[in-house]
Write a protein that holds these residues in place. Structure first.
Motif, mmCIF file in Angstrom:
data_model
loop_
_atom_site.group_PDB
_atom_site.id
_atom_site.type_symbol
_atom_site.label_atom_id
_atom_site.label_comp_id
_atom_site.label_asym_id
_atom_site.label_seq_id
_atom_site.Cartn_x
_atom_site.Cartn_y
_atom_site.Cartn_z
ATOM 1 N N LYS A 245 0.825 -1.209 0.000
ATOM 2 C CA LYS A 245 0.000 0.000 0.000
ATOM 3 C C LYS A 245 0.860 1.261 0.000
ATOM 4 N N LYS A 246 2.055 1.158 0.579
ATOM 5 C CA LYS A 246 2.933 2.320 0.675
ATOM 6 C C LYS A 246 4.344 1.932 0.242
ATOM 7 N N LYS A 247 5.239 2.930 0.212
ATOM 8 C CA LYS A 247 6.608 2.712 -0.267
ATOM 9 C C LYS A 247 7.403 1.902 0.749
ATOM 10 N N SER A 248 7.978 0.799 0.304
ATOM 11 C CA SER A 248 8.724 -0.070 1.199
ATOM 12 C C SER A 248 10.108 0.492 1.479
ATOM 13 N N GLN A 249 10.766 -0.108 2.482
ATOM 14 C CA GLN A 249 12.143 0.275 2.816
ATOM 15 C C GLN A 249 13.077 0.042 1.638
ATOM 16 N N ILE A 250 12.802 -0.981 0.811
ATOM 17 C CA ILE A 250 13.663 -1.253 -0.334
ATOM 18 C C ILE A 250 13.513 -0.144 -1.373
ATOM 19 N N GLU A 251 12.280 0.281 -1.626
ATOM 20 C CA GLU A 251 12.055 1.388 -2.562
ATOM 21 C C GLU A 251 12.708 2.661 -2.053
ATOM 22 N N GLU A 252 12.588 2.925 -0.748
ATOM 23 C CA GLU A 252 13.219 4.112 -0.171
ATOM 24 C C GLU A 252 14.725 4.062 -0.383
ATOM 25 N N TYR A 253 15.317 2.896 -0.123
ATOM 26 C CA TYR A 253 16.757 2.734 -0.333
ATOM 27 C C TYR A 253 17.124 3.012 -1.781
ATOM 28 N N LEU A 254 16.432 2.377 -2.725
ATOM 29 C CA LEU A 254 16.747 2.536 -4.145
ATOM 30 C C LEU A 254 16.633 3.990 -4.579
ATOM 31 N N ASP A 255 15.636 4.699 -4.051
ATOM 32 C CA ASP A 255 15.456 6.110 -4.389
ATOM 33 C C ASP A 255 16.626 6.952 -3.908
ATOM 34 N N PHE A 256 17.031 6.743 -2.658
ATOM 35 C CA PHE A 256 18.057 7.602 -2.072
ATOM 36 C C PHE A 256 19.472 7.154 -2.428
ATOM 37 N N TYR A 257 19.668 5.867 -2.671
ATOM 38 C CA TYR A 257 20.991 5.396 -3.060
ATOM 39 C C TYR A 257 21.228 5.582 -4.551
ATOM 40 N N GLY A 258 20.142 5.736 -5.279
ATOM 41 C CA GLY A 258 20.275 5.911 -6.721
ATOM 42 C C GLY A 258 20.491 4.612 -7.458
ATOM 43 N N GLY A 259 19.905 3.533 -6.960
ATOM 44 C CA GLY A 259 20.036 2.246 -7.618
ATOM 45 C C GLY A 259 20.380 1.143 -6.643
ATOM 46 N N PRO A 260 20.656 -0.065 -7.141
ATOM 47 C CA PRO A 260 20.991 -1.194 -6.282
ATOM 48 C C PRO A 260 22.292 -0.978 -5.512
ATOM 49 N N GLY A 261 22.383 -1.634 -4.360
ATOM 50 C CA GLY A 261 23.596 -1.539 -3.556
ATOM 51 C C GLY A 261 23.468 -2.339 -2.276
ATOM 52 N N VAL A 262 24.503 -2.283 -1.445
ATOM 53 C CA VAL A 262 24.508 -3.000 -0.172
ATOM 54 C C VAL A 262 23.630 -2.256 0.822
ATOM 55 N N GLN A 263 22.630 -2.955 1.345
ATOM 56 C CA GLN A 263 21.707 -2.347 2.304
ATOM 57 C C GLN A 263 22.252 -2.374 3.723
ATOM 58 N N HIS A 264 22.702 -3.553 4.162
ATOM 59 C CA HIS A 264 23.267 -3.582 5.518
ATOM 60 C C HIS A 264 24.334 -4.651 5.666
ATOM 61 N N ILE A 265 25.175 -4.406 6.645
ATOM 62 C CA ILE A 265 26.278 -5.285 7.004
ATOM 63 C C ILE A 265 25.930 -5.894 8.350
ATOM 64 N N ALA A 266 25.838 -7.221 8.410
ATOM 65 C CA ALA A 266 25.544 -7.914 9.661
ATOM 66 C C ALA A 266 26.844 -8.419 10.264
ATOM 67 N N VAL A 267 27.122 -8.021 11.493
ATOM 68 C CA VAL A 267 28.355 -8.413 12.165
ATOM 69 C C VAL A 267 28.016 -9.194 13.427
ATOM 70 N N ALA A 268 28.796 -10.238 13.679
ATOM 71 C CA ALA A 268 28.512 -11.171 14.758
ATOM 72 C C ALA A 268 29.211 -10.763 16.046
ATOM 73 N N THR A 269 28.604 -11.149 17.157
ATOM 74 C CA THR A 269 29.184 -10.969 18.476
ATOM 75 C C THR A 269 28.910 -12.219 19.293
ATOM 76 N N ASP A 270 29.728 -12.449 20.311
ATOM 77 C CA ASP A 270 29.498 -13.570 21.224
ATOM 78 C C ASP A 270 28.662 -13.155 22.432
ATOM 79 N N ASN A 271 28.452 -11.848 22.606
ATOM 80 C CA ASN A 271 27.640 -11.357 23.728
ATOM 81 C C ASN A 271 26.944 -10.083 23.290
ATOM 82 N N ILE A 272 25.746 -10.242 22.749
ATOM 83 C CA ILE A 272 25.063 -9.107 22.149
ATOM 84 C C ILE A 272 24.655 -8.072 23.190
#
Length: 375
Positions: A245-272
């Protein structure tokens, strides 16, 4: 880094390269010196290496940061009109390169190009007094590239052209260990194209698929497929928008980034709990979920080792699969544009990506979109 035999855990992956792990992630940023200070202060990275005017580099300024097995390279142009500057003008600060650590960069390049990859950099040997590194690269989605880095004959601090970056300011680490996965956003109808690319060109296998029924709220939706190499050390979820019904986070990203790209980097921890507490105290902002999320979460995921109250206070999400459970939390975008962000994840056996948290997470993102006026 020493090469050792790495067990293949996903039989469906052809895994012909193979890949030992993530060598580094390079972000093109407007001010590398200030960005380095931010990632040191807020995320607990340490100074490692530098290339710039002081090292004879007249074109760009790069700072290399390290925390356990994670290396970030932050690069800014030194002159107007450069490819680095044009990338920043188009996309804002963002990930340009995901560098993959391989035993044979020339072979990796030749095999991927033979299978249809577009060449970005033909194999070249870079040398200094510490030895030599073989570097090659191919294009992927948008303007993102994959480097192949072969460093078995190198003993230097990072790469030829870089010198050790000595600094008196070394904040304590926050417990980040390694890159768990990196998510790419692509355009409408492009997800399967890039899923096929990673399968055909790089020998990856598809682990999981989420459609718009899995990843949706009352307003927005997306689709995602997760690709992995055989040893599971490289995982790339690929997202595309879905009708809502509304603009998704992916559409928002594509609009502001100007095309496809890396959205997020997931980094691991042993004690969050310790990691997120430290990062919050240093000014990192995380997405907020309603406290009501915690009223029923244990009914859904069962018993966990951690006390629920600190997880609730920090806004950490919980999910379970057949292998165990995981704890995860997402930062707000770390750039001025609502594009790149980070995920902090602790796996307690789980190999999945938090499907049970999608609704709560995306509703939290929608609240941020509403504040930005982009929902």
């Amino acid at each position: 880094m020493e090469t050792k035999e790495i067990k293949k855990i996903f039989a469906a992956a052809e895994d012909f390269l193979p890949i030992n792990g993530t060598d580094f992630i390079e972000l093109y940023v407007g001010n590398a010196k200030q960005a380095a200070h931010y990632y040191k202060t807020a995320f607990g990275f340490q100074s490692l290496a530098h290339s710039g005017l002081e090292t004879g580099n007249q074109n760009y300024d790069s700072y290399v940061l390290v925390q356990d097995k994670i290396r970030l390279v932050l690069t800014s142009p030194l002159k107007a009109g450069t490819p680095v500057g044009k990338h920043i003008d188009q996309h804002g600060d963002g990930v340009k390169a995901i560098a993959l650590w391989v035993d044979d960069a020339t072979y990796s390049y030749q095999e991927t190009v033979k299978r249809g990859a577009k060449s970005y950099l033909k194999p070249e040997t870079r040398k200094d007094k510490h030895g030599e590194v073989v570097v090659a690269a191919i294009h992927t989605y948008g303007e993102t590239i994959h480097y192949f880095i072969e460093r078995k004959n190198y003993q230097g601090v990072f790469l030829p052209g870089y010198e050790r970056w000595e600094t008196s300011y070394q904040p304590a680490p926050t417990g980040l260990k390694y890159v768990d996965h990196m998510v790419g956003n692509v355009g409408w109808g492009e997800m399967n194209q890039w899923v096929d690319f990673y399968a055909r060109v790089m020998g990856f296998a598809q682990l999981i698929s989420f459609d718009d029924k899995d990843i949706s709220t009352d307003y927005t939706a997306l689709m995602s497929k997760v690709m992995s190499n055989g040893n599971g050390r490289i995982k790339f979820p690929i997202n595309e928008p879905a009708e809502g019904k509304k603009k998704s986070q992916i559409e928002e990203y594509l609009d502001f980034y100007g095309g496809p790209g890396v959205q997020h980097i997931a980094v691991a921890t042993d004690n969050i709990i310790e990691t997120v507490t430290a990062m919050q105290s240093r000014g990192v902002e995380f997405l907020n979920v309603p406290s009501s999320y915690y009223d029923t979460v244990l009914d859904r995921v069962g018993s966990i080792d951690e006390d629920l109250e600190p997880l609730k206070q920090l806004g950490i999400l919980i999910d379970r699969d057949d292998e165990g459970y995981l704890l995860q939390i997402f930062t707000k975008p770390v750039e001025s544009r609502p594009t790149v962000f980070f995920e902090i994840i602790q796996r307690k056996g789980a190999q999945s990506f938090g499907k049970g948290n999608f609704k709560a997470l995306f509703e939290a993102i929608e609240r941020e979109q509403e504040l930005r006026g982009t929902l």
